[in-house]
Design an enzyme around this catalytic site. Structure first.
Site, PDB file in Angstrom:
ATOM      1  N   ARG A 157       0.838  -1.201   0.000  1.00  0.00           N
ATOM      2  CA  ARG A 157       0.000   0.000   0.000  1.00  0.00           C
ATOM      3  C   ARG A 157       0.876   1.255   0.000  1.00  0.00           C
ATOM      4  NH1 ARG A 157      -1.864  -3.593   4.004  1.00  0.00           N
ATOM      5  NH2 ARG A 157      -3.951  -4.470   3.622  1.00  0.00           N
ATOM      6  N   LYS A 181      -1.893  -2.480   8.146  1.00  0.00           N
ATOM      7  CA  LYS A 181      -2.979  -2.000   8.989  1.00  0.00           C
ATOM      8  C   LYS A 181      -2.827  -2.563  10.395  1.00  0.00           C
ATOM      9  CE  LYS A 181      -6.302  -1.362   5.234  1.00  0.00           C
ATOM     10  NZ  LYS A 181      -7.634  -1.725   4.680  1.00  0.00           N
ATOM     11  N   HIS A 252      -3.253   2.144  -6.119  1.00  0.00           N
ATOM     12  CA  HIS A 252      -3.997   0.945  -5.737  1.00  0.00           C
ATOM     13  C   HIS A 252      -4.204   0.036  -6.941  1.00  0.00           C
ATOM     14  CE1 HIS A 252      -5.630  -0.642  -2.071  1.00  0.00           C
ATOM     15  NE2 HIS A 252      -6.705  -1.071  -2.688  1.00  0.00           N
ATOM     16  N   ARG A 255      -1.356  -2.212  -7.043  1.00  0.00           N
ATOM     17  CA  ARG A 255      -1.531  -3.285  -6.053  1.00  0.00           C
ATOM     18  C   ARG A 255      -2.421  -4.385  -6.631  1.00  0.00           C
ATOM     19  NH1 ARG A 255      -1.463  -4.519  -0.519  1.00  0.00           N
ATOM     20  NH2 ARG A 255      -3.438  -5.127   0.450  1.00  0.00           N
ATOM     21  N   HIS A 278      -3.362  -9.153   3.652  1.00  0.00           N
ATOM     22  CA  HIS A 278      -4.801  -9.247   3.923  1.00  0.00           C
ATOM     23  C   HIS A 278      -5.042 -10.055   5.192  1.00  0.00           C
ATOM     24  CE1 HIS A 278      -5.985  -8.566  -0.569  1.00  0.00           C
ATOM     25  NE2 HIS A 278      -5.874  -7.441   0.097  1.00  0.00           N
ATOM     26  N   TYR A 287      -9.367 -11.696  -6.368  1.00  0.00           N
ATOM     27  CA  TYR A 287      -8.424 -11.673  -7.484  1.00  0.00           C
ATOM     28  C   TYR A 287      -8.511 -12.940  -8.328  1.00  0.00           C
ATOM     29  CZ  TYR A 287      -6.527  -7.600  -5.214  1.00  0.00           C
ATOM     30  OH  TYR A 287      -6.386  -6.355  -4.653  1.00  0.00           O
TER      31      TYR A 287
END
Length: 306
Positions: A157, A181, A252, A255, A278, A287
């Site tokens: 990111r 995150k 993004h 990504r 993730h 994906y």
């Protein structure tokens, strides 16, 4: 939304929750602000129902809030986000004994429509990278190439790239350490082209921009400080937009492209999940739909009886 509209008890509890999100969960300022916007919406609705204390929240009030939002035209993604914010909040209330029970434990989220994320083709990516004219005397060109190469090579990111320090990059093993995150740390590998671009940036480009204010930051802005996320987005948009026929998907999009190309190249879903950082495998599974859709498109175009 003014705090007077939600009452003293709500304002106090949300202030304590803000501290919890920032200090204990170590969420970004943006994430904390998003949570509080959602919860202040809940607080206003609850106050209108006569619930002046978060401890008195119940499932009926939560459902009434979401129903009101839906009536006013809120998108499914918005409803899903706000129901998640409410559940996390009510769980914290119960866990910290600010409420006797978890009012949101049985609150369901509306299923959001998941669109296939756009991705560039391998030819598009190659064209974008080849179009970046590098000059050893121009540190910005060395930096921009390293940024585009690293974002595509790793799928990290923008915030993770901006937060990286020089010591987070192992140029010999071609691995970069990033914090995702919730400040979750992971090591992400990258390939030889990204390694060469990073090496040139660190050895030749970065010293030309570095100042006393640079600190350990891996990527620097033109004034020598740690590069800003907006500057990274501008770099990517400019570099993609410079090539005719290439969709300007932004960082993004790189990504998404990295994840799609990994799966198309034979990487397993679990490995891609680890690379992207993730928390849930379900997030990564979208994906596979991208790859399947491309396969069907190629079949329809190539097969005479498609």
């Amino acid at each position: 939304m003014p705090e007077e509209a939600i009452g003293e008890r709500w304002a106090q509890t949300l202030g304590e929750y803000e501290t919890h999100l920032a200090r204990e969960r170590d969420l970004s300022e943006h994430s904390v602000r998003a949570y509080l916007v959602d919860l202040r919406s809940l607080a206003v609705h609850a106050a209108r129902l006569g619930i002046d204390d978060p401890a008195r929240l119940d499932l009926r009030a939560l459902r009434s809030w979401l129903a009101n939002l839906k009536t006013r035209g809120a998108a499914r993604t918005t409803l899903q986000r706000r129901s998640t914010a409410a559940r996390v909040f009510t769980a914290w209330l119960a866990r910290t004994r600010r409420a006797e029970h978890d009012a949101g434990a049985l609150l369901a989220s509306p299923k959001a429509h998941r669109e296939l994320p756009p991705a560039l083709s391998q030819d598009d990516i190659r064209a974008v990278i080849d179009a970046i004219e590098v000059d050893e005397d121009d540190p910005v060109s060395l930096r921009d190439l390293a940024i585009v190469e690293l974002l595509y090579a790793t799928g990290i990111r923008v915030g993770e790239l901006v937060g990286a320090d020089v010591d987070d990059v192992d140029l010999e093993r071609r691995v970069v350490r990033v914090f995702g995150k919730g400040r979750k740390e992971r090591a992400v590998p990258y390939g030889a082209p990204a390694g060469a671009a990073l090496d040139e940036w660190v050895r030749r480009g970065r010293p030309q921009l570095a100042t006393a204010q640079s600190g350990p930051a891996l990527f620097l802005g033109v004034r020598g400080g740690r590069i800003d996320p907006r500057a990274v987005r501008r770099v990517v948009h400019d570099r993609l937009g410079a090539v005719e026929g290439v969709a300007d998907l932004g960082p993004h999009g790189l990504r998404h492209t990295a994840a799609t190309h990994l799966l198309e190249g034979g990487a397993d879903l679990r490995s891609v999940q680890e690379i992207l950082g993730h928390a849930s495998l379900g997030t990564t599974q979208i994906y596979t739909h991208v790859s399947n859709e491309r396969l069907r498109a190629a079949y329809r175009q190539a097969h005479p009886r498609a």
